[in-house]
Design a protein around this motif. Structure first.
Motif, mmCIF file in Angstrom:
data_model
loop_
_atom_site.group_PDB
_atom_site.id
_atom_site.type_symbol
_atom_site.label_atom_id
_atom_site.label_comp_id
_atom_site.label_asym_id
_atom_site.label_seq_id
_atom_site.Cartn_x
_atom_site.Cartn_y
_atom_site.Cartn_z
ATOM 1 N N VAL A 271 0.724 -1.022 0.064
ATOM 2 C CA VAL A 271 0.019 0.070 -0.076
ATOM 3 C C VAL A 271 0.864 1.306 -0.013
ATOM 4 O O VAL A 271 0.510 2.114 -0.704
ATOM 5 C CB VAL A 271 -1.081 0.180 1.348
ATOM 6 N N ARG A 272 2.020 1.240 0.598
ATOM 7 C CA ARG A 272 2.722 2.439 1.060
ATOM 8 C C ARG A 272 3.469 2.644 -0.449
ATOM 9 O O ARG A 272 3.544 3.759 -0.987
ATOM 10 C CB ARG A 272 4.149 2.223 1.853
ATOM 11 N N GLN A 273 4.121 1.546 -0.923
ATOM 12 C CA GLN A 273 4.738 1.662 -2.249
ATOM 13 C C GLN A 273 3.640 2.115 -3.395
ATOM 14 O O GLN A 273 3.905 2.990 -4.432
ATOM 15 C CB GLN A 273 5.212 0.157 -2.736
ATOM 16 N N ALA A 274 2.406 1.606 -3.220
ATOM 17 C CA ALA A 274 1.547 2.232 -4.356
ATOM 18 C C ALA A 274 1.336 3.737 -4.139
ATOM 19 O O ALA A 274 1.061 4.214 -5.032
ATOM 20 C CB ALA A 274 0.104 1.346 -4.303
ATOM 21 N N GLY A 275 1.096 4.100 -3.038
ATOM 22 C CA GLY A 275 0.891 5.543 -2.703
ATOM 23 C C GLY A 275 2.365 6.316 -3.255
ATOM 24 O O GLY A 275 1.952 7.481 -4.157
ATOM 25 N N GLU A 276 3.532 5.913 -3.218
ATOM 26 C CA GLU A 276 4.796 6.494 -3.848
ATOM 27 C C GLU A 276 4.649 6.518 -5.261
ATOM 28 O O GLU A 276 4.986 7.527 -5.882
ATOM 29 C CB GLU A 276 5.867 6.006 -3.057
ATOM 30 N N VAL A 277 4.264 5.593 -5.859
ATOM 31 C CA VAL A 277 4.235 5.053 -7.344
ATOM 32 C C VAL A 277 2.912 6.164 -7.757
ATOM 33 O O VAL A 277 3.463 6.871 -8.800
ATOM 34 C CB VAL A 277 3.643 3.952 -7.719
ATOM 35 N N ALA A 278 2.108 6.457 -7.218
ATOM 36 C CA ALA A 278 0.821 7.206 -7.612
ATOM 37 C C ALA A 278 1.544 8.712 -7.342
ATOM 38 O O ALA A 278 1.262 9.441 -8.278
ATOM 39 C CB ALA A 278 -0.382 7.191 -6.872
ATOM 40 N N ARG A 279 2.157 9.031 -6.469
ATOM 41 C CA ARG A 279 2.520 10.557 -6.108
ATOM 42 C C ARG A 279 3.534 10.795 -7.343
ATOM 43 O O ARG A 279 3.694 12.117 -7.949
ATOM 44 C CB ARG A 279 3.408 10.222 -4.823
ATOM 45 N N ARG A 280 4.550 9.959 -7.862
ATOM 46 C CA ARG A 280 5.510 10.168 -8.656
ATOM 47 C C ARG A 280 4.824 10.211 -10.199
ATOM 48 O O ARG A 280 5.184 11.348 -10.970
ATOM 49 C CB ARG A 280 6.547 9.153 -8.609
ATOM 50 N N MET A 281 3.747 9.508 -10.351
ATOM 51 C CA MET A 281 3.184 9.708 -11.498
ATOM 52 C C MET A 281 2.209 10.961 -11.745
ATOM 53 O O MET A 281 2.376 11.720 -12.874
ATOM 54 C CB MET A 281 2.198 8.494 -11.868
ATOM 55 N N ARG A 282 1.647 11.308 -10.519
ATOM 56 C CA ARG A 282 1.034 12.604 -10.586
ATOM 57 C C ARG A 282 2.003 13.755 -10.896
ATOM 58 O O ARG A 282 1.543 14.731 -11.561
ATOM 59 C CB ARG A 282 0.127 12.829 -9.371
ATOM 60 N N ALA A 283 2.958 13.722 -10.079
ATOM 61 C CA ALA A 283 4.007 14.823 -10.380
ATOM 62 C C ALA A 283 4.430 15.084 -11.872
ATOM 63 O O ALA A 283 4.953 16.057 -12.112
ATOM 64 C CB ALA A 283 5.206 14.448 -9.447
ATOM 65 N N SER A 284 4.481 14.033 -12.500
ATOM 66 C CA SER A 284 4.949 14.039 -13.896
ATOM 67 C C SER A 284 3.626 14.025 -14.870
ATOM 68 O O SER A 284 3.901 13.924 -15.986
ATOM 69 C CB SER A 284 5.715 12.717 -14.335
ATOM 70 N N GLY A 285 2.578 14.152 -14.423
ATOM 71 C CA GLY A 285 1.341 14.257 -15.314
ATOM 72 C C GLY A 285 1.254 12.873 -16.194
ATOM 73 O O GLY A 285 0.506 12.906 -17.059
ATOM 74 N N LEU A 286 1.280 11.807 -15.366
ATOM 75 C CA LEU A 286 1.378 10.541 -16.232
ATOM 76 C C LEU A 286 0.116 9.535 -15.411
ATOM 77 O O LEU A 286 -0.163 9.949 -14.265
ATOM 78 C CB LEU A 286 2.578 10.058 -16.133
#
Length: 454
Positions: A271-286
């Motif tokens: 769950v933690r890792q999924a949150g970090e992946v999502a954050r990085r995707m949002r930061a890149s607009g992806l």
């Protein structure tokens, strides 16, 4: 096996804790524990000062606090770890095109592809000494332990022999002499359960293991592990250094010093890792369609599972729910050394949630985690949602400047004002909703043309 000691293994010492000590002068030389800070948290990394009190990775934070109550317990700052790791990996790639990262803090390097006049022991030793000096320079003072040998197996063992800040070169022809007196637990995949099975068979050292036939080992510990033990006990390892391949994906993974066996803990990490992946995707607009789960078992068998959505998403709840479903299909009872979540099939548009939102308590701050919690997706200069100030978080105050969260609770946040470039600073407390106190992020790196983390 090569006939030269030409594979280098570099391991940054107590990496997460060392980065915290680098950036927080008041913590240098003192016990530091990084990981989950809540009641059900799990230690990710402990500084060597904390390890002297028996604190280790994968230990519950509750037990760590009992052993070392005076340590600084920090929730972790992935941005700082990632940028420091990138500097080290960039340095390694500058000396050889064949670099195989194992995690943020360790990698193999093939010296046969490095610009060296020869691969004699004296030459690679001098090279490694210079490399360790350069690591200290590019990281702002972090130390690395290095092992060099004729195989990946022996190089990794060698890097552990003189930790921290050590260097060991295993001369060709001495591999078996070095390995055989060691306890069987030095071999990857030999955890407590396997140690106990081998002990009942009268096997304690690698030498005793090497004297057992392969068929008997298979009978004792299973086919996959038995075959591997039969080879490694004889120092036989011909695996090549495989450089990381460029992929259009965003992923987060963690390698754990002690095998994970608690299913609930693994789910919380995912769950933690999924949150970090999502954050990085949002930061890149992806966004992405394919969610993948990577699991490395106790015997170093690596399993990958993936599922593809009908439309792209960058929602943490969606990614986490799918990753947990993939985890549920795997038998992890033997122990897990690595967990990772990734998203591929990237796009620059987003579909609304395809699944129901996670329950409110999933991913909460007191969930167990063996890796630092993912950074929350607030913009720099904003207060964390709900004024939750995590211990160790970088902050800046309009009047007092930059510092980090010493602690918080009951509507108060305490900050120590210091940075890596200053001496130990003063400690001051503020209301948790003080409008002058903000979260601080390092300046964004210049655009290198890449759409996302590779």
């Amino acid at each position: 096996m090569r006939d030269r000691a030409s594979i280098l293994h570099l391991d940054l010492d107590a990496f997460f804790a060392a980065v915290e000590q680098r950036d927080k002068p008041s913590l240098r030389g003192k016990p530091v524990v990084v990981g989950g800070t809540g009641g059900r948290g799990v230690v990710s990394t402990a500084s060597y000062e904390a390890r002297r009190f028996g604190v280790r990775s994968a230990m519950s934070t509750r037990e760590a606090r009992a052993r070392c109550p005076h340590a600084a317990y920090l929730s972790g700052r992935f941005e700082a770890y990632r940028s420091t790791s990138a500097a080290v990996m960039g340095l390694l790639r500058s000396v050889s095109p064949l670099v195989e990262p194992l995690s943020l803090d360790e990698a193999f390097v093939d010296l046969e592809q490095a610009d060296l006049p020869d691969l004699e022991v004296a030459t690679v030793t001098a090279f490694a000494e210079d490399l360790r000096t350069r690591v200290r320079e590019v990281t702002g003072g972090l130390t690395a332990s290095v092992g060099i040998a004729s195989s990946k197996f022996l190089a990794k063992i060698a890097s552990d022999l003189r930790k921290p800040d050590g260097l060991v070169v295993v001369e060709p022809g001495t591999e078996v002499a070095l390995l055989h007196p060691m306890h069987v637990s030095v071999i990857p995949g030999v955890g407590p359960a396997t140690v106990e099975r081998l002990k009942r068979a009268g096997i304690h050292t690698v030498r005793e293991l090497a004297q057992v036939g392969e068929d008997e080992l298979v009978r004792q510990v299973g086919r996959s592990l038995g075959h591997g033990l039969h080879q490694l006990a004889r120092a036989e390892d011909d695996r090549a250094v495989v450089p990381d391949r460029e992929t259009k994906s965003v992923s987060v993974e963690g390698t754990y010093e002690h095998d994970l066996t608690d299913r609930r803990q693994m789910e919380a990490i995912v769950v933690r890792q999924a949150g970090e992946v999502a954050r990085r995707m949002r930061a890149s607009g992806l966004s992405g369609r394919t969610v993948s789960l990577k699991v490395r078992m106790y015997d170093f068998t690596t399993l990958s599972r993936s599922a593809t959505l009908p439309a792209p998403t960058e929602d943490a709840a969606t990614i986490a729910r799918l990753a947990r479903t993939l985890l549920a299909d795997l038998d992890t009872s033997g122990g897990v050394r690595l967990l990772g979540v990734g998203v591929s099939g990237l796009a620059d548009w987003v579909q609304e949630d395809l699944f129901a939102a996670l329950d409110e308590d999933e991913g909460a701050e007191d969930e167990p985690t063996a890796a630092p919690p993912a950074e929350q997706p607030e913009e720099a200069g904003a207060r964390p949602r709900g004024a939750t100030w995590a211990p160790g978080m970088d902050v800046v105050h309009d009047e007092h400047g930059r510092g980090w969260v010493w602690g918080s609770g009951r509507g108060v946040v305490t900050v120590r004002f210091e940075t890596a470039e200053t001496p130990p600073g003063p400690v001051r407390s503020f209301p948790a909703d003080d409008p002058a106190l903000h979260r601080w992020h390092p300046p964004a790196p210049q655009d290198d043309g890449q759409p996302a983390e590779q």
